[in-house]
Design a protein around this motif. Structure first.
Motif, PDB file in Angstrom:
ATOM      1  N   SER A   1     -12.302  -0.529  31.840  1.00 22.78           N
ATOM      2  CA  SER A   1     -13.734  -0.474  31.526  1.00 22.78           C
ATOM      3  C   SER A   1     -14.461  -1.686  32.097  1.00 22.78           C
ATOM      4  N   HIS A   2     -13.844  -2.849  31.979  1.00 20.34           N
ATOM      5  CA  HIS A   2     -14.450  -4.084  32.489  1.00 20.34           C
ATOM      6  C   HIS A   2     -14.703  -3.977  33.998  1.00 20.34           C
ATOM      7  N   TYR A   3     -13.674  -3.558  34.740  1.00 18.13           N
ATOM      8  CA  TYR A   3     -13.830  -3.488  36.195  1.00 18.13           C
ATOM      9  C   TYR A   3     -14.782  -2.382  36.626  1.00 18.13           C
ATOM     10  N   MET A   4     -14.838  -1.307  35.852  1.00 19.82           N
ATOM     11  CA  MET A   4     -15.802  -0.259  36.177  1.00 19.82           C
ATOM     12  C   MET A   4     -17.229  -0.732  35.913  1.00 19.82           C
ATOM     13  N   MET A   5     -17.417  -1.518  34.856  1.00 20.26           N
ATOM     14  CA  MET A   5     -18.756  -2.081  34.593  1.00 20.26           C
ATOM     15  C   MET A   5     -19.132  -3.078  35.686  1.00 20.26           C
ATOM     16  N   MET A   6     -18.151  -3.865  36.146  1.00 19.62           N
ATOM     17  CA  MET A   6     -18.436  -4.803  37.238  1.00 19.62           C
ATOM     18  C   MET A   6     -18.850  -4.045  38.496  1.00 19.62           C
ATOM     19  N   LEU A   7     -18.154  -2.948  38.784  1.00 16.15           N
ATOM     20  CA  LEU A   7     -18.509  -2.129  39.935  1.00 16.15           C
ATOM     21  C   LEU A   7     -19.932  -1.593  39.785  1.00 16.15           C
ATOM     22  N   ASN A   8     -20.256  -1.153  38.599  1.00 14.73           N
ATOM     23  CA  ASN A   8     -21.589  -0.629  38.324  1.00 14.73           C
ATOM     24  C   ASN A   8     -22.666  -1.687  38.551  1.00 14.73           C
ATOM     25  N   HIS A   9     -22.420  -2.904  38.084  1.00 15.14           N
ATOM     26  CA  HIS A   9     -23.410  -3.976  38.224  1.00 15.14           C
ATOM     27  C   HIS A   9     -23.526  -4.492  39.657  1.00 15.14           C
ATOM     28  N   ARG A  10     -22.457  -4.403  40.425  1.00 13.09           N
ATOM     29  CA  ARG A  10     -22.479  -4.906  41.803  1.00 13.09           C
ATOM     30  C   ARG A  10     -23.004  -3.866  42.801  1.00 13.09           C
ATOM     31  N   THR A  11     -23.094  -2.630  42.359  1.00 13.67           N
ATOM     32  CA  THR A  11     -23.562  -1.563  43.246  1.00 13.67           C
ATOM     33  C   THR A  11     -25.084  -1.538  43.242  1.00 13.67           C
ATOM     34  N   PRO A  12     -25.709  -1.421  44.401  1.00 12.02           N
ATOM     35  CA  PRO A  12     -27.174  -1.336  44.446  1.00 12.02           C
ATOM     36  C   PRO A  12     -27.668  -0.166  43.582  1.00 12.02           C
ATOM     37  N   PRO A  13     -28.786  -0.352  42.866  1.00  6.47           N
ATOM     38  CA  PRO A  13     -29.283   0.695  41.968  1.00  6.47           C
ATOM     39  C   PRO A  13     -29.403   2.073  42.611  1.00  6.47           C
ATOM     40  N   ALA A  14     -29.775   2.124  43.872  1.00  6.30           N
ATOM     41  CA  ALA A  14     -29.944   3.418  44.540  1.00  6.30           C
ATOM     42  C   ALA A  14     -28.612   4.163  44.697  1.00  6.30           C
ATOM     43  N   ASP A  15     -27.498   3.430  44.750  1.00  2.00           N
ATOM     44  CA  ASP A  15     -26.181   4.053  44.967  1.00  2.00           C
ATOM     45  C   ASP A  15     -25.340   4.189  43.700  1.00  2.00           C
ATOM     46  N   ARG A  16     -25.793   3.636  42.577  1.00  3.62           N
ATOM     47  CA  ARG A  16     -24.975   3.582  41.357  1.00  3.62           C
ATOM     48  C   ARG A  16     -24.489   4.944  40.894  1.00  3.62           C
ATOM     49  N   GLU A  17     -25.397   5.895  40.775  1.00  3.95           N
ATOM     50  CA  GLU A  17     -25.000   7.199  40.243  1.00  3.95           C
ATOM     51  C   GLU A  17     -23.957   7.850  41.144  1.00  3.95           C
ATOM     52  N   ARG A  18     -24.167   7.820  42.436  1.00  4.43           N
ATOM     53  CA  ARG A  18     -23.229   8.428  43.377  1.00  4.43           C
ATOM     54  C   ARG A  18     -21.854   7.746  43.303  1.00  4.43           C
ATOM     55  N   ILE A  19     -21.851   6.421  43.287  1.00  7.73           N
ATOM     56  CA  ILE A  19     -20.586   5.668  43.250  1.00  7.73           C
ATOM     57  C   ILE A  19     -19.857   5.915  41.935  1.00  7.73           C
ATOM     58  N   MET A  20     -20.572   5.842  40.812  1.00  8.40           N
ATOM     59  CA  MET A  20     -19.925   6.002  39.518  1.00  8.40           C
ATOM     60  C   MET A  20     -19.401   7.422  39.321  1.00  8.40           C
ATOM     61  N   LEU A  21     -20.028   8.400  39.955  1.00  9.21           N
ATOM     62  CA  LEU A  21     -19.532   9.773  39.862  1.00  9.21           C
ATOM     63  C   LEU A  21     -18.254   9.968  40.666  1.00  9.21           C
ATOM     64  N   THR A  22     -18.066   9.153  41.700  1.00  7.60           N
ATOM     65  CA  THR A  22     -16.869   9.297  42.536  1.00  7.60           C
ATOM     66  C   THR A  22     -15.672   8.527  41.975  1.00  7.60           C
ATOM     67  N   VAL A  23     -15.916   7.623  41.021  1.00  8.81           N
ATOM     68  CA  VAL A  23     -14.816   6.863  40.425  1.00  8.81           C
ATOM     69  C   VAL A  23     -14.096   7.775  39.433  1.00  8.81           C
ATOM     70  N   ASN A  24     -12.839   7.963  39.651  1.00 13.60           N
ATOM     71  CA  ASN A  24     -12.025   8.796  38.773  1.00 13.60           C
ATOM     72  C   ASN A  24     -11.440   7.903  37.685  1.00 13.60           C
ATOM     73  N   ARG A  25     -12.006   7.999  36.492  1.00  8.33           N
ATOM     74  CA  ARG A  25     -11.585   7.129  35.382  1.00  8.33           C
ATOM     75  C   ARG A  25     -10.108   7.334  35.018  1.00  8.33           C
ATOM     76  N   MET A  26      -9.644   8.568  35.076  1.00 11.67           N
ATOM     77  CA  MET A  26      -8.240   8.824  34.762  1.00 11.67           C
ATOM     78  C   MET A  26      -7.328   8.210  35.821  1.00 11.67           C
ATOM     79  N   ARG A  27      -7.765   8.215  37.069  1.00 12.90           N
ATOM     80  CA  ARG A  27      -6.964   7.603  38.131  1.00 12.90           C
ATOM     81  C   ARG A  27      -6.904   6.087  37.948  1.00 12.90           C
ATOM     82  N   VAL A  28      -7.995   5.491  37.498  1.00 11.14           N
ATOM     83  CA  VAL A  28      -8.000   4.053  37.223  1.00 11.14           C
ATOM     84  C   VAL A  28      -6.988   3.738  36.129  1.00 11.14           C
ATOM     85  N   LEU A  29      -7.010   4.519  35.051  1.00 11.31           N
ATOM     86  CA  LEU A  29      -6.071   4.301  33.952  1.00 11.31           C
ATOM     87  C   LEU A  29      -4.630   4.555  34.410  1.00 11.31           C
TER      88      LEU A  29
END
Length: 109
Positions: free
Chosen positions: A44-72
């Motif tokens: 969760s921490h690293y996904m939040m960091m990714l969210n904060h470092r991603t430009p606002p215009a790209d956040r939704e697209r990037i966060m939708l492509t992150v597979n949370r189960m694959r991270v776990l």
């Protein structure tokens, strides 16, 4: 039996004909659950960091492509590799200990 953790350890030393029961130490289940919580927090921490470092215009697209189960899953794989390396290290120390005949050298190991 802990269905959530998928743990099934059989009781040993039973008389023939005695129904087998599942057993496991509570400390093992506690350690597993603690590890699980730690990995979810790390993911969760690293996904939040990714969210904060991603430009606002790209956040939704990037966060939708992150597979949370694959991270776990990746965190579990890394934890498993780490545990295997620890086990290998302990076996090496035990081998050294078994081959050391000097009592003073053994006590230092």
């Amino acid at each position: 039996e802990d269905a959530e953790a998928g743990t099934r350890v059989f009781q040993t030393g039973l008389e023939p004909g005695t129904p087998r029961r599942y057993i496991i130490f509570a400390s093992v289940l506690h350690a597993f659950r603690t590890l699980q919580e730690k990995m979810v927090a790390q993911g969760s921490h690293y996904m939040m960091m990714l969210n904060h470092r991603t430009p606002p215009a790209d956040r939704e697209r990037i966060m939708l492509t992150v597979n949370r189960m694959r991270v776990l899953e990746h965190l579990y794989e890394m934890e498993s590799s780490f545990a295997a390396a620890q086990q290998k290290l302990v076996k090496s120390y035990l081998r050294i200990y078994d081959q050391t005949s000097d009592p003073h050298a053994r006590s230092q190991l």
